[in-house]
Design an enzyme around this catalytic site. Structure first.
Site, mmCIF file in Angstrom:
data_model
loop_
_atom_site.group_PDB
_atom_site.id
_atom_site.type_symbol
_atom_site.label_atom_id
_atom_site.label_comp_id
_atom_site.label_asym_id
_atom_site.label_seq_id
_atom_site.Cartn_x
_atom_site.Cartn_y
_atom_site.Cartn_z
ATOM 1 C CB VAL A 57 -0.982 0.021 1.190
ATOM 2 C CG1 VAL A 57 -1.944 -1.147 1.110
ATOM 3 C CG2 VAL A 57 -0.246 0.044 2.527
ATOM 4 C CG ASN A 83 -5.619 -3.782 9.713
ATOM 5 O OD1 ASN A 83 -5.620 -3.460 10.890
ATOM 6 N ND2 ASN A 83 -5.030 -4.899 9.293
ATOM 7 C CE1 TYR A 147 2.222 1.150 14.874
ATOM 8 C CE2 TYR A 147 1.781 2.014 17.071
ATOM 9 C CZ TYR A 147 1.421 1.210 16.007
ATOM 10 O OH TYR A 147 0.268 0.468 16.074
ATOM 11 C CE LYS A 151 -0.765 2.620 13.212
ATOM 12 N NZ LYS A 151 -1.566 1.988 12.136
#
Length: 250
Positions: A57, A83, A147, A151
């Site tokens: 992706v 996801n 990370y 997010k």
């Protein structure tokens, strides 16, 4: 075709696989997307009503081809679940730019690319986007500079999508899981970490993949038809504890 459909990225394992199974149980056809071809095909071979597609992706050309294939073979696109993600943890001073870019490429760029490519098809069905963030996007934690930042960006991107796509009837929401009892987590979490999460989470336990999947499937359903631009922390109350000390709850 009138049968509802869904595209789930990162579908070869974990939350993505659990979400796929729940969509199938409610009668949807599901495009399972993952870059791990071996794991993807192994899981897809055990299910009916799925369309497995190998895709990274983070690569625009692969995403464009993947969405076109899904639309052509499924006949319609009713939901997109972004996801796919990578969990790469380390101290700020040891996070090189290549490491930073690798995390952002999948966790943030992948959400942007898949969503943008799917918009024309979601407009036709007045469909739904659900992006998977993390509790680490809502509250800072050690070793998660790349990370957690990725997010947090996904959470804001979700709001942008809701604001701009609402006029087309497209809803966009975000799920921010807390600690989840996956095989990977149990393999790398020491007993000390497990005990610490037990004390810090009001429900005193990890979540399960199915519990997270249930929230995702709900947000894609007509039961959530007036819900958009929201981030649901499916975390056992972890976000609500703030900076409170577990010892004070005893």
């Amino acid at each position: 075709m009138t049968q509802r459909t869904a595209i789930v990225t990162g579908a070869a394992r974990g939350i993505g696989l659990a979400t796929t199974r729940q969509f199938l149980a409610e009668g949807r056809r599901v495009a399972m997307i993952d870059r791990d071809a071996e794991a993807l095909m192994a899981e897809a071979s055990q299910m009916e009503g799925v369309l497995p597609i190998v895709c990274d992706v983070s690569k625009p050309d692969e995403v464009a081809n993947m969405i076109d294939t899904c639309a052509a073979k499924l006949g319609r696109v009713d939901a997109l679940v972004n996801n796919a993600g990578v969990a790469d943890f380390g101290p700020i001073e040891e996070t090189g730019f290549d490491r930073w870019r690798r995390v952002m490429a999948t966790n943030l760029n992948g959400v942007f690319l898949c969503s943008q490519a799917a918009i024309p098809h979601l407009r036709e069905t007045r469909g739904a986007i659900v992006n998977i963030a993390s509790i680490s996007g809502l509250r800072a934690s050690t070793l998660r500079v790349a990370y957690g930042t990725s997010k947090a960006a996904v959470i804001h991107l979700t709001q942008q999508q809701a604001v701009e796509l609402g006029e087309y009837g497209i809803r966009a929401n975000c799920v921010a899981p807390g600690p989840v009892r996956t095989k990977l987590a149990m393999a790398v979490h020491s007993q000390e970490i497990i005990d610490a999460y037990h004390d810090a989470i009001p429900l005193n336990r990890y979540g399960t993949e199915d519990e997270i999947a249930s929230v995702i499937v709900f947000l894609c359903s007509e039961k959530a038809s007036y819900v958009t631009g929201q981030t649901i922390a499916s975390d056992g109350g972890f976000q609500a504890t703030g900076v409170g000390l577990p010892a004070l709850r005893r």
